[in-house]
Design an enzyme around this catalytic site. Sequence first.
Site, mmCIF file in Angstrom:
data_model
loop_
_atom_site.group_PDB
_atom_site.id
_atom_site.type_symbol
_atom_site.label_atom_id
_atom_site.label_comp_id
_atom_site.label_asym_id
_atom_site.label_seq_id
_atom_site.Cartn_x
_atom_site.Cartn_y
_atom_site.Cartn_z
ATOM 1 N N ARG A 104 11.380 -1.538 -5.689
ATOM 2 C CA ARG A 104 10.908 -2.806 -5.125
ATOM 3 C C ARG A 104 9.772 -3.347 -5.979
ATOM 4 O O ARG A 104 8.891 -2.591 -6.384
ATOM 5 C CB ARG A 104 10.345 -2.585 -3.711
ATOM 6 C CG ARG A 104 11.333 -2.221 -2.700
ATOM 7 C CD ARG A 104 10.897 -2.537 -1.299
ATOM 8 N NE ARG A 104 9.534 -2.201 -0.912
ATOM 9 C CZ ARG A 104 9.037 -2.466 0.297
ATOM 10 N NH1 ARG A 104 9.770 -3.082 1.197
ATOM 11 N NH2 ARG A 104 7.801 -2.131 0.617
ATOM 12 N N THR A 108 6.527 -8.869 -4.498
ATOM 13 C CA THR A 108 7.504 -9.667 -3.735
ATOM 14 C C THR A 108 8.350 -8.812 -2.786
ATOM 15 O O THR A 108 9.034 -9.352 -1.925
ATOM 16 C CB THR A 108 8.474 -10.374 -4.698
ATOM 17 O OG1 THR A 108 9.220 -9.353 -5.394
ATOM 18 C CG2 THR A 108 7.738 -11.241 -5.700
ATOM 19 N N ASP A 202 4.067 5.114 2.102
ATOM 20 C CA ASP A 202 5.026 5.139 0.992
ATOM 21 C C ASP A 202 5.662 6.530 0.910
ATOM 22 O O ASP A 202 4.994 7.502 0.553
ATOM 23 C CB ASP A 202 4.296 4.791 -0.308
ATOM 24 C CG ASP A 202 5.284 4.574 -1.444
ATOM 25 O OD1 ASP A 202 6.054 5.515 -1.755
ATOM 26 O OD2 ASP A 202 5.305 3.484 -2.018
ATOM 27 N N ASP A 205 5.521 8.334 -2.623
ATOM 28 C CA ASP A 205 4.172 8.796 -2.991
ATOM 29 C C ASP A 205 3.829 10.076 -2.227
ATOM 30 O O ASP A 205 3.257 11.015 -2.781
ATOM 31 C CB ASP A 205 3.125 7.734 -2.648
ATOM 32 C CG ASP A 205 3.180 6.543 -3.595
ATOM 33 O OD1 ASP A 205 4.047 6.536 -4.500
ATOM 34 O OD2 ASP A 205 2.375 5.617 -3.426
HETATM 35 C C1 PRP Z 1 11.308 2.376 -1.228
HETATM 36 C C2 PRP Z 1 12.381 3.108 -0.452
HETATM 37 C C3 PRP Z 1 13.558 2.170 -0.532
HETATM 38 C C4 PRP Z 1 12.891 0.831 -0.499
HETATM 39 C C5 PRP Z 1 13.019 0.279 0.887
HETATM 40 O O1 PRP Z 1 11.496 2.546 -2.566
HETATM 41 O O2 PRP Z 1 12.673 4.371 -0.957
HETATM 42 O O3 PRP Z 1 14.320 2.329 -1.715
HETATM 43 O O4 PRP Z 1 11.513 1.023 -0.817
HETATM 44 O O5 PRP Z 1 12.532 -1.008 0.943
HETATM 45 P P1 PRP Z 1 13.478 -2.265 1.129
HETATM 46 O O6 PRP Z 1 14.384 -1.956 2.266
HETATM 47 O O7 PRP Z 1 12.491 -3.362 1.446
HETATM 48 O O8 PRP Z 1 14.204 -2.536 -0.141
HETATM 49 P P2 PRP Z 1 10.510 1.980 -3.711
HETATM 50 O O9 PRP Z 1 11.138 0.810 -4.385
HETATM 51 O O10 PRP Z 1 9.131 1.792 -3.156
HETATM 52 O O11 PRP Z 1 10.546 3.126 -4.758
HETATM 53 P P3 PRP Z 1 10.253 4.689 -4.624
HETATM 54 O O12 PRP Z 1 11.469 5.296 -4.021
HETATM 55 O O13 PRP Z 1 10.039 5.089 -6.021
HETATM 56 O O14 PRP Z 1 9.034 4.862 -3.761
HETATM 57 N N1 URA Z 2 9.104 2.020 1.222
HETATM 58 C C1 URA Z 2 8.359 3.005 1.763
HETATM 59 O O1 URA Z 2 8.209 4.088 1.167
HETATM 60 N N2 URA Z 2 7.787 2.776 2.946
HETATM 61 C C2 URA Z 2 7.919 1.632 3.616
HETATM 62 O O2 URA Z 2 7.353 1.488 4.723
HETATM 63 C C3 URA Z 2 8.698 0.610 3.041
HETATM 64 C C4 URA Z 2 9.294 0.837 1.845
#
Ligand code: PRP
Ligand code: URA
Length: 210
Positions: A104, A108, A202, A205
Amino acid sequence: MAVYELEQTDQLVALYTIIRDEKTKRDEFIFCADRIIRLLVEKATEFLPTREKTIRTPTESEYAGKEFVGKICAVSIVRSGEAMEKAVRDICQKIRIGKILIQRDENTAKPILFYHKLPEDIAERYVLLLDPMLATGGSAVKAVEILKGKGVNESKIIFVNLISCPEGIKEFTGKYPEVKVITGVIDKSLNEKAYILPGLGDFGDRYFGT
Ligand code: PRP
Ligand code: URA
């Protein structure tokens, strides 16, 4: 629409209470998240096909049972989806695992696709799509777009998810009504930064410590 939420037993709520707590340390977060993910993947297998099979037991009796049929694979949405791969490997021996790298945009919250690598014959397989968080739904929608582009039938996709929210479910099931969604819990809403409330922050993280 096919959305299945795990039964909110006291044991399950106790696990969620640990992973949601901002004070929980990483090792305990991983331990409890892994326990819930294991339940989710077991639940997801209930949506895979079987056929009747009769066998003989060592007591020389017949047993009318079932056997697994149909090829399957898992696809994780990197990074956080990778945390669900161990449970899938523990439950489905020798399973092939594809990867879709979607992140993401931090400002945005829109998904950006960087990379994907999937089994060549994925169109013939049932797909367990893995991502612990369903927030706006953008990432999961993009992942299914790729799977469908490779010929996977929507009805053969099972999306396995730890925490979702009404906004994400509406967006995802509105686009893909035939995909089955197995979620651990449906939370209340999203905040202004598109994080799930109450959520757990997150996931990536906290699980990976990065
Ligand atoms: C997080 C999560 C999903 C996404 C969900 O990933 O693991 O893939 O956000 O959000 P959405 O429904 O609004 O798309 P992120 O892109 O933060 O990457 P990460 O897995 O590396 O933390
Ligand atoms: N990704 C996360 O890891 N947590 C949230 O709450 C939304 C997106």
